[in-house]
Design a protein around this motif. Sequence first.
Motif, PDB file in Angstrom:
ATOM      1  N   VAL A 146     117.332 -60.831  87.305  1.00 26.51           N
ATOM      2  CA  VAL A 146     117.682 -59.571  87.336  1.00 26.51           C
ATOM      3  C   VAL A 146     116.925 -58.736  86.714  1.00 26.51           C
ATOM      4  O   VAL A 146     117.172 -58.529  85.484  1.00 26.51           O
ATOM      5  N   PRO A 147     115.617 -58.326  86.970  1.00 18.31           N
ATOM      6  CA  PRO A 147     114.781 -57.688  86.102  1.00 18.31           C
ATOM      7  C   PRO A 147     115.099 -56.362  85.847  1.00 18.31           C
ATOM      8  O   PRO A 147     116.035 -55.629  86.521  1.00 18.31           O
ATOM      9  N   LEU A 148     114.750 -55.400  84.929  1.00 21.14           N
ATOM     10  CA  LEU A 148     114.959 -54.175  84.526  1.00 21.14           C
ATOM     11  C   LEU A 148     114.726 -53.343  85.558  1.00 21.14           C
ATOM     12  O   LEU A 148     115.560 -52.220  85.842  1.00 21.14           O
ATOM     13  N   ALA A 149     113.736 -53.295  86.247  1.00 22.38           N
ATOM     14  CA  ALA A 149     113.096 -52.658  87.417  1.00 22.38           C
ATOM     15  C   ALA A 149     113.820 -52.952  88.816  1.00 22.38           C
ATOM     16  O   ALA A 149     114.173 -54.374  89.174  1.00 22.38           O
ATOM     17  N   ASP A 150     113.760 -52.183  89.629  1.00 21.91           N
ATOM     18  CA  ASP A 150     114.615 -52.573  91.227  1.00 21.91           C
ATOM     19  C   ASP A 150     115.967 -53.103  91.051  1.00 21.91           C
ATOM     20  O   ASP A 150     116.374 -54.022  91.832  1.00 21.91           O
ATOM     21  N   ARG A 151     116.821 -52.662  90.193  1.00 22.08           N
ATOM     22  CA  ARG A 151     118.046 -53.086  90.216  1.00 22.08           C
ATOM     23  C   ARG A 151     119.166 -52.657  91.063  1.00 22.08           C
ATOM     24  O   ARG A 151     120.052 -53.313  91.681  1.00 22.08           O
TER      25      ARG A 151
END
Length: 181
Positions: A146-151
């Motif tokens: 669950v990366p910080l971008a595109d959540r």
Amino acid sequence: MSEDLLERAVAYLLSVLPDLGSDLSTPTGCRGWNTRMLLAHVDESIAALREGLTGGQVAMPGAPLPNCAGTLHIRSRAMALLGAWANERPRSVVVFGRPVPAHVLGTVGALELAVHAWDLAAARSNPPPIPDRLARELLSVAPELVPLADRSPLFAAPIEPRTTAPGDQLLAYLGRTRPAS
């Protein structure tokens, strides 16, 4: 990552199911979802994980389930998932058309089930914490999964954790917080 990560996540899920009560309209820790909706989602997740482990692939999800069959059904499906994980694990699984190592599917499943178990438990006034060891291991892989971008819209932005407890750290990374005690 330990081999028993999925087993420990399922154990945590199974530990919260008996305390959900009969009012399935209660809001959960998963913003905008009540207990009934989240149980249906957990049921779908378990079915997809088992499909991957027994059939070697996970197809794109169809229409969401309109209702859930209840906690006994979820318990039975979770136990069958553990049997598949122990006995039928392929080396890789095709997920939405892409090959993924089976251990990655197990790790994603562990994160999904542990956090949604907490979301379900949060319908109560004092949900049991995600066990420390499980939370630490999930927190170590959460940035990859669950990366910080595109959540958005699946995950909220990280928030400041209430404590340094591993479960609180994991929940905060996923935009959730334990209620104040």
